[in-house]
Scaffold this motif. Structure first.
Motif, short mmCIF file in Angstrom:
data_model
loop_
_atom_site.label_atom_id
_atom_site.label_comp_id
_atom_site.label_asym_id
_atom_site.label_seq_id
_atom_site.Cartn_x
_atom_site.Cartn_y
_atom_site.Cartn_z
N VAL A 125 -17.77 -4.99 1.60
CA VAL A 125 -16.86 -6.09 1.93
C VAL A 125 -15.68 -6.15 0.97
O VAL A 125 -14.51 -6.11 1.37
CB VAL A 125 -17.61 -7.44 1.93
N PHE A 126 -15.99 -6.25 -0.34
CA PHE A 126 -14.95 -6.56 -1.33
C PHE A 126 -14.20 -5.31 -1.82
O PHE A 126 -13.04 -5.42 -2.21
CB PHE A 126 -15.57 -7.29 -2.52
N SER A 127 -14.86 -4.14 -1.81
CA SER A 127 -14.18 -2.92 -2.27
C SER A 127 -13.56 -2.13 -1.14
O SER A 127 -12.63 -1.35 -1.37
CB SER A 127 -15.18 -2.01 -3.01
N MET A 128 -14.09 -2.32 0.07
CA MET A 128 -13.66 -1.47 1.18
C MET A 128 -12.89 -2.23 2.26
O MET A 128 -11.73 -1.95 2.52
CB MET A 128 -14.90 -0.79 1.81
N LEU A 129 -13.53 -3.18 2.92
CA LEU A 129 -12.92 -3.82 4.10
C LEU A 129 -11.69 -4.66 3.75
O LEU A 129 -10.64 -4.53 4.38
CB LEU A 129 -13.96 -4.68 4.82
N LEU A 130 -11.82 -5.53 2.76
CA LEU A 130 -10.69 -6.39 2.42
C LEU A 130 -9.48 -5.60 1.90
O LEU A 130 -8.35 -5.85 2.35
CB LEU A 130 -11.13 -7.45 1.40
N GLY A 185 -4.76 -3.24 8.93
CA GLY A 185 -4.75 -4.16 10.06
C GLY A 185 -6.13 -4.22 10.69
O GLY A 185 -6.96 -3.33 10.49
N TRP A 186 -6.36 -5.27 11.47
CA TRP A 186 -7.72 -5.48 11.98
C TRP A 186 -8.17 -4.37 12.93
O TRP A 186 -9.35 -3.99 12.93
CB TRP A 186 -7.81 -6.83 12.69
N LEU A 187 -7.24 -3.81 13.72
CA LEU A 187 -7.64 -2.77 14.67
C LEU A 187 -8.02 -1.49 13.95
O LEU A 187 -9.06 -0.87 14.26
CB LEU A 187 -6.50 -2.50 15.66
N THR A 188 -7.21 -1.08 12.98
CA THR A 188 -7.52 0.12 12.20
C THR A 188 -8.85 -0.03 11.48
O THR A 188 -9.70 0.88 11.50
CB THR A 188 -6.41 0.39 11.18
N VAL A 189 -9.04 -1.19 10.87
CA VAL A 189 -10.27 -1.42 10.12
C VAL A 189 -11.48 -1.45 11.05
O VAL A 189 -12.54 -0.91 10.73
CB VAL A 189 -10.16 -2.73 9.31
N THR A 190 -11.31 -2.07 12.22
CA THR A 190 -12.42 -2.12 13.18
C THR A 190 -12.81 -0.73 13.65
O THR A 190 -14.00 -0.38 13.68
CB THR A 190 -12.02 -2.98 14.40
#
Length: 252
Positions: A50-55, A64-69
């Motif tokens: 969560v804190f090192s990767m997604l955010l 952006g949310w689509l790339t991350v998803t």
């Protein structure tokens, strides 16, 4: 070449901290239950995802949310594919369930270390190109120290469960240490190929998160709650998550 040199130097500290964390396997002599160790590894990996990767992936320009998803789904699918392949191999060739679990956890942690090494390498390369700006070196050093401190519990999160799974302390230490060797390798590689690799950082970060969380849910948390008493495993998850969350938010 100066940028490559400093990228290599800067990524050595995070790697050394992974080695130091893995060395805990020699200090904790009496490990009678698997639950706390597996739980701690699950907590560390969940918080790191969560804190090192997604955010950080969402905050990058190419994110952006689509790339991350999509990246998250890709990483999870990749580990799910490894899981299915190992499950078939386990049935056909008698590979143990513990060996399957070890490989999945190792793959997830190692994948997670790749974008971290790239981030540190790029920071030091940028500082080396502006040698008159001491602030850039200070910022790169702070990033390396922050990631290095985060790597300490990650090294332990690999080595301790491996020893619980039956590997010797020495082999567990070696495998735990080698999970961090990708950081100096990719720290140098990203400098050599910066223009080609940098746009893919959000994909790498989110894919690593997906891979890590798949392993946490599929393997580590169920393993942490085997036996008559599940409380030690739960406390291990909470402790690992809190340690990694504090390190990520305080040093990130």
């Amino acid at each position: 070449m100066k940028a490559v040199f400093w990228a290599g130097v800067g990524t050595l500290f995070p790697f050394l901290m992974t080695i130091t964390g893995a060395a805990l396997v020699f200090l904790l002599k009496n490990q009678k239950e698997d639950g706390p160790c597996m739980g701690f590894a699950a907590g560390v990996m969940s918080a790191a995802a969560v804190f090192s990767m997604l955010l950080p992936a969402m905050r990058q320009k190419a994110g952006g949310w689509l790339t991350v998803t999509l990246g998250f789904a890709l990483g999870a699918a990749m580990i799910a594919g490894v899981d299915a392949f190992l499950g078939r191999t386990q049935r056909l060739q008698g590979v143990s369930a513990s060996a399957k679990r070890r490989l999945m956890m190792y793959a997830a942690i190692t994948l997670h270390n790749i974008p971290e090494g790239m981030a540190v390498g790029l920071s030091f390369a940028r500082a080396a190109q502006h040698t008159g700006n001491a602030g850039l070196f200070a910022a790169a050093g702070a990033l390396a120290i922050g990631i290095g401190i985060q790597n300490f519990p990650e090294g332990a999160a690999v080595a301790l469960p491996l020893h619980q799974e039956g590997l010797s302390r020495t082999r567990s230490f070696v495998y735990g240490s080698l999970s961090g060797i990708v950081e100096p390798i990719f720290g140098v590689l990203v400098v050599l190929c910066a223009s080609a690799l940098t746009p893919f950082m959000p994909w790498l970060l989110s894919a690593a998160a997906g891979a890590m969380l798949y392993v946490v849910v599929e393997e580590l948390i169920p393993e942490a709650h085997l036996g008559e008493h599940s409380h030690p495993g739960t406390l291990g998850v909470m402790a690992g998550f809190l340690v990694m969350m504090v390190l990520d938010t305080a040093l990130g």
